[in-house]
Design an enzyme around this catalytic site. Structure first.
Site, PDB file in Angstrom:
ATOM      1  N   GLU A 248      31.221  38.033  34.486  1.00 46.78           N
ATOM      2  CA  GLU A 248      31.248  38.525  33.094  1.00 46.78           C
ATOM      3  C   GLU A 248      29.830  38.548  32.511  1.00 46.78           C
ATOM      4  OE1 GLU A 248      33.891  36.459  30.416  1.00 46.78           O
ATOM      5  OE2 GLU A 248      35.485  36.484  31.924  1.00 46.78           O
TER       6      GLU A 248
HETATM    7  C1  BGP Z   1      34.876  34.536  28.035  1.00 48.64           C
HETATM    8  C2  BGP Z   1      36.237  34.984  28.538  1.00 48.64           C
HETATM    9  C3  BGP Z   1      36.521  36.419  28.392  1.00 48.64           C
HETATM   10  C4  BGP Z   1      35.872  37.080  27.179  1.00 48.64           C
HETATM   11  C5  BGP Z   1      34.463  36.578  26.934  1.00 48.64           C
HETATM   12  C6  BGP Z   1      33.880  37.055  25.624  1.00 48.64           C
HETATM   13  O1  BGP Z   1      35.027  33.229  27.601  1.00 48.64           O
HETATM   14  O2  BGP Z   1      36.342  34.681  29.928  1.00 48.64           O
HETATM   15  O3  BGP Z   1      37.933  36.526  28.389  1.00 48.64           O
HETATM   16  O4  BGP Z   1      36.664  36.959  26.067  1.00 48.64           O
HETATM   17  O5  BGP Z   1      34.383  35.187  26.937  1.00 48.64           O
HETATM   18  O6  BGP Z   1      34.159  36.093  24.633  1.00 48.64           O
HETATM   19  P1  BGP Z   1      34.853  36.486  23.258  1.00 48.64           P
HETATM   20  O7  BGP Z   1      35.974  37.385  23.622  1.00 48.64           O
HETATM   21  O8  BGP Z   1      35.283  35.199  22.664  1.00 48.64           O
HETATM   22  O9  BGP Z   1      33.796  37.192  22.456  1.00 48.64           O
END
Ligand code: BGP
Length: 483
Positions: free
Chosen positions: A382
């Site tokens: 990610e």
């Molecule tokens: C991580 C997760 C994702 C995604 C990302 C962005 O913690 O694995 O699912 O959500 O964060 O964070 P947020 O959606 O809270 O902005």
């Protein structure tokens, strides 16, 4: 000149609970994501507290659904639009597609003994769609969406029975999809001490001890599922690879005062190294002994479990990276954002609207550190940039800020590869606007594709390509040479 290996796996990442919707369709049970309500007055400067949940609060949410809006119950309706969305995403030219399977579609309550066939059928159709575009598939087995029933009746992951329930679920989907799915991530962002990861109520008196018992039980589950993978690979002559994932918490000491440097070293041990070490090296690292003693944490760990951990370690190390922070023993350091951790401001870095500090060089620092420590193939599962956005008069979004963010991070990836780091893939968070994990907003837009929905689910739901869509497609087409 950016250089990436010729078979570098450029891709994109999604999560079932943030896109699918259809929260109660075809036998699906309630997950912990389905009781996350949208709060328009969210205090972004204190997300850790915003995410706290108690049993009483959950019962209130469940018993009064008319008083709340639960965005993840609707997502962006991927459950019904998956064919069109997968085509849109595949047209980027991606090589690998990361998504999660909703545990509660397969085991609605979590403690059943047989899987829900309608749930397996749905993902069979999703994977068949991916195969039309020759996409490699990466599945996150548990992505912040465990069955609510396992929390309310068993106390979440601090209960060792949940190991068995997880294995029933994991074996069911591996048996069903071993031939479709090459890469598996048993747990998403393992290392965050949040209700969403452990299923433990935040008002428990011994919360820290229960959280580390939950982490231990998940370590055991992670090792058991890797053990099962080996059996299935052998039986079916497959090459499935498993790499659990850490939400890497990169911080720098705020000053060169030795106490700040020492604090930073310890936080890196506790926030990051501990979790990677247990899964990649198969044993608890030396520095946790004093941490557990200092925090009066006594864990229920058996010798059999330690043997299982040692014999079943990761094939690759994957992690998410968005931003970095600072730490100092002077507690009054200004705090800024992170989705589950608050951190100190860095005077040299800019931040997103949610306070996440943009630090491309930090990604290279993390890559070098992880490769040096584990000498395992690395995968960035990610990375992305969020911003509040609206369609312009041409029904698109000129998101140059996202292009700049991604370009800067890709350049650092290329430098790390030139350093000698074995980085074999990257899945961008996220190809299409979806519901934010931490703030329950769609306003916190990460996508290369805009979705016409607001934070209360109003809108046509139509998809529109942003400027970054064609830009990323070109990056992939030229394997990183053109950015
Ligand atoms: C991580 C997760 C994702 C995604 C990302 C962005 O913690 O694995 O699912 O959500 O964060 O964070 P947020 O959606 O809270 O902005």
């Amino acid at each position: 000149m950016n250089k990436f290996p010729k078979d570098f796996l450029w891709g994109t990442a999604l999560a079932a609970n943030q896109i699918e919707g259809a929260f109660d369709k075809d036998g699906k049970g309630l997950s912990i994501a389905d009781i996350r309500n949208y709060n328009p007055k969210i205090d972004r400067s204190n997300m850790k507290d915003e995410l706290k949940l108690s049993k009483e609060k959950i019962n209130e949410l469940i018993n009064n659904p008319q008083d709340y809006y639960f965005p993840k119950r609707h997502g962006i309706d991927f459950y019904h639009t998956y064919k069109e969305d997968i085509k849109l995403i595949a047209d980027l030219g991606i090589k690998v597609f990361r998504l999660s399977i909703a545990w509660t579609r397969i085991f609605p309550n979590g403690d059943e003994t047989k899987p829900n066939q309608a749930g397996l059928d749905f993902y069979a159709k999703v994977f068949a769609e991916c195969k039309k575009y020759n996409l490699k598939i990466m599945v996150t087995i548990s992505h912040l969406e465990m069955p609510l029933h396992l929390v309310m009746e068993y106390g979440g992951w601090s209960n060792k029975k949940v190991i068995t329930f997880y294995m029933n679920y994991a074996k069911s989907i591996i048996d069903a999809f071993a031939k479709d799915v090459e890469y598996w991530i048993p747990f998403n962002e393992f290392n965050h001490i949040t209700f969403d990861n452990t299923g433990i109520f935040d008002n428990e008196s011994n919360l820290l001890e229960l959280s580390y018992q939950a982490f231990h039980n998940q370590f055991v589950a992670n090792a058991l599922v890797i053990k099962y993978k080996k059996e299935v690979n052998k039986k079916l002559n497959l090459k499935m690879q498993f790499g659990s994932m850490i939400g890497h918490v990169l911080c720098y000491p705020l000053t060169c005062h030795p106490n700040d440097v020492l604090l930073n070293q310890q936080m890196d041990y506790w926030n990051n190294d501990f979790f990677y070490d247990v899964m990649a090296k198969g044993e608890y690292p030396w520095f946790m002994k004093s941490y557990f003693e200092k925090n009066n944490i006594k864990l229920d760990i058996t010798n059999d479990e330690l043997k299982t951990l040692k014999e079943n370690t990761l094939d690759f190390v994957s992690f998410s990276y968005y931003s970095s922070g600072t730490e100092s023993v002077q507690l009054e350091t200004q705090k800024t954002g992170g989705n589950v951790f608050m951190t100190g401001k860095n005077p040299y870095l800019d931040a997103t609207k949610w306070g996440w500090q943009v630090d491309p060089v930090g990604l290279r620092i993390v890559l070098n550190k992880l490769y040096d420590r584990y000498k395992l193939p690395l995968f960035i599962s990610e990375n992305g940039f969020s911003a509040p956005e609206e369609l312009d008069k041409n029904n698109t979004v000129i998101d140059d800020y996202r292009i700049d963010y991604l370009k800067a991070h890709f350049e650092q990836m290329s430098l790390a590869i030139a350093d000698g780091v074995e980085l074999f893939g990257y899945t961008l968070w996220t190809p299409i606007d979806l519901i934010s994990y931490s703030s329950q907003e769609i306003t916190k837009r990460y996508g290369l594709i805009y979705v016409d929905k607001d934070d209360f689910g109003n809108g046509s739901g139509k998809r529109y390509k942003k400027k970054s869509y064609d830009w990323f497609a070109q990056v992939i087409k030229t394997n990183g040479e053109k950015m």
